[in-house]
Design a protein around this motif. Structure first.
Motif, PDB file in Angstrom:
ATOM      1  N   LYS A 186       0.857  -1.301   0.040  1.00 58.12           N
ATOM      2  CA  LYS A 186       0.130  -0.159   0.088  1.00 58.12           C
ATOM      3  C   LYS A 186       0.965   1.257  -0.073  1.00 58.12           C
ATOM      4  CE  LYS A 186      -3.836  -1.710   2.596  1.00 58.12           C
ATOM      5  NZ  LYS A 186      -4.779  -1.548   3.784  1.00 58.12           N
ATOM      6  N   PHE A 240      -2.848   3.874  -3.046  1.00 59.62           N
ATOM      7  CA  PHE A 240      -2.935   3.026  -4.079  1.00 59.62           C
ATOM      8  C   PHE A 240      -2.479   1.891  -3.679  1.00 59.62           C
ATOM      9  CE2 PHE A 240       1.018   5.583  -4.208  1.00 59.62           C
ATOM     10  CZ  PHE A 240       2.233   4.459  -4.170  1.00 59.62           C
ATOM     11  N   THR A 241      -2.616   0.699  -4.277  1.00 56.98           N
ATOM     12  CA  THR A 241      -2.209  -0.741  -3.903  1.00 56.98           C
ATOM     13  C   THR A 241      -1.092  -1.277  -5.286  1.00 56.98           C
ATOM     14  OG1 THR A 241      -4.060  -1.834  -4.466  1.00 56.98           O
ATOM     15  CG2 THR A 241      -3.571  -1.188  -2.131  1.00 56.98           C
ATOM     16  N   LEU A 242      -0.287  -2.008  -4.908  1.00 56.34           N
ATOM     17  CA  LEU A 242       0.221  -2.638  -6.037  1.00 56.34           C
ATOM     18  C   LEU A 242       0.928  -3.974  -5.528  1.00 56.34           C
ATOM     19  CD1 LEU A 242       3.623  -0.798  -7.300  1.00 56.34           C
ATOM     20  CD2 LEU A 242       2.620  -0.498  -4.931  1.00 56.34           C
ATOM     21  N   ASP A 273       1.237   0.429 -14.762  1.00 59.56           N
ATOM     22  CA  ASP A 273      -0.094  -0.368 -14.845  1.00 59.56           C
ATOM     23  C   ASP A 273      -0.271  -1.144 -13.678  1.00 59.56           C
ATOM     24  OD1 ASP A 273      -0.497   0.876 -17.115  1.00 59.56           O
ATOM     25  OD2 ASP A 273      -0.191  -0.756 -18.446  1.00 59.56           O
ATOM     26  N   SER A 274       0.867  -1.620 -12.895  1.00 56.92           N
ATOM     27  CA  SER A 274       0.476  -2.433 -11.791  1.00 56.92           C
ATOM     28  C   SER A 274      -0.051  -1.723 -10.618  1.00 56.92           C
ATOM     29  CB  SER A 274       1.633  -3.185 -11.126  1.00 56.92           C
ATOM     30  OG  SER A 274       2.697  -2.235 -10.822  1.00 56.92           O
ATOM     31  N   LEU A 275      -0.066  -0.216 -10.634  1.00 53.03           N
ATOM     32  CA  LEU A 275      -0.789   0.666  -9.541  1.00 53.03           C
ATOM     33  C   LEU A 275      -1.965   0.609  -9.753  1.00 53.03           C
ATOM     34  CD1 LEU A 275       2.252   1.599  -9.754  1.00 53.03           C
ATOM     35  CD2 LEU A 275       1.451   3.597  -8.752  1.00 53.03           C
ATOM     36  N   GLU A 276      -2.946   0.227  -8.509  1.00 59.27           N
ATOM     37  CA  GLU A 276      -4.262   0.279  -8.627  1.00 59.27           C
ATOM     38  C   GLU A 276      -4.818   1.357  -7.584  1.00 59.27           C
ATOM     39  OE1 GLU A 276      -8.063  -2.552  -7.841  1.00 59.27           O
ATOM     40  OE2 GLU A 276      -6.258  -3.261  -9.187  1.00 59.27           O
ATOM     41  N   PHE A 277      -5.484   2.708  -8.037  1.00 58.74           N
ATOM     42  CA  PHE A 277      -5.733   3.705  -7.150  1.00 58.74           C
ATOM     43  C   PHE A 277      -6.910   3.529  -6.652  1.00 58.74           C
ATOM     44  CE2 PHE A 277      -2.578   5.502  -9.770  1.00 58.74           C
ATOM     45  CZ  PHE A 277      -1.702   6.139  -9.006  1.00 58.74           C
ATOM     46  N   SER A 278      -7.078   3.773  -5.089  1.00 61.32           N
ATOM     47  CA  SER A 278      -8.453   3.806  -4.576  1.00 61.32           C
ATOM     48  C   SER A 278      -8.811   5.053  -4.601  1.00 61.32           C
ATOM     49  CB  SER A 278      -8.294   3.182  -3.139  1.00 61.32           C
ATOM     50  OG  SER A 278      -7.347   3.833  -2.357  1.00 61.32           O
ATOM     51  N   GLN A 288      -7.420   9.054  -6.222  1.00 61.10           N
ATOM     52  CA  GLN A 288      -6.331   9.865  -6.973  1.00 61.10           C
ATOM     53  C   GLN A 288      -6.760  11.110  -7.367  1.00 61.10           C
ATOM     54  OE1 GLN A 288      -5.276   8.431 -11.033  1.00 61.10           O
ATOM     55  NE2 GLN A 288      -6.912   7.076 -11.139  1.00 61.10           N
TER      56      GLN A 288
END
Ligand SMILES: [Zn+2]
Ligand SMILES: [Zn+2]
Length: 127
Positions: free
Chosen positions: A3, A13-15, A46-51, A53
Motif C-alpha cells: 500500500k 494506491f496498492t500494487l 499499470d500495476s498501480l491500482e488507485f483507490s 487519485q
C-alpha cells in the motif's frame, strides 16, 4: 499487497510488487522537490491500482520526465520518464514494513553538504 499513499490520503494506491532495491538520488532537483534526497523504488505504472487519485497532479520537471505529487498535502510520490512504462515510487509513501533495501546512490557529486551517506550501497557520482 503493498500500500502507498500521500500524507492526507487524496492519493492512495496498492500494487502487488515493487523493486526491492531503493535508488537514492542526491541531485539538486530531487533535493529541492523532496526536501532531502529522493529515495525511490520502481514498478510498472499499470500495476498501480488507485483507490483515490483525486489529489494526484503532475509537474513537468524536465523535457524528459515528470513528477507526481499530491496537490492537497504536497507529498512527493512519483517520478516518471516520458518514455517509460514504469514509475519511480517514493519509498517513504509505502506502508511499513517495506522490506526494501538500499540499492545505490546516484548523483552523489551533487549531494548536500549537510549530511553523510551512512549505508554501504554503491555511490555513483553522476548516473
Ligand atoms: Zn495528500
Ligand atoms: Zn535526482
Amino acid at each position: 499487497m503493498i500500500k502507498g499513499q500521500c500524507d492526507c490520503g487524496a492519493v492512495a494506491f496498492t500494487l502487488p510488487k515493487v523493486r526491492e532495491s531503493v535508488t537514492m538520488c542526491h541531485c539538486k532537483q530531487c533535493r529541492r522537490m523532496a526536501g532531502h534526497f529522493w529515495a525511490s523504488t520502481h514498478a510498472p505504472w499499470d500495476s498501480l491500482e488507485f483507490s483515490n487519485q483525486s489529489g494526484l497532479a503532475w509537474y513537468r520537471s524536465s523535457d524528459w520526465a515528470k513528477r507526481g505529487f499530491c496537490n492537497r498535502c504536497g507529498s512527493t510520490l512519483f517520478y516518471r520518464l516520458n518514455s517509460e512504462d514504469g514509475v519511480g515510487i517514493a519509498a517513504g509513501c509505502l506502508a511499513d514494513p517495506t522490506g526494501l533495501k538500499p540499492g545505490k546512490h546516484i548523483f552523489t557529486k551533487y549531494k548536500g553538504d549537510y549530511y553523510d551517506i551512512a549505508d554501504d550501497a554503491p555511490q555513483i557520482e553522476t548516473y
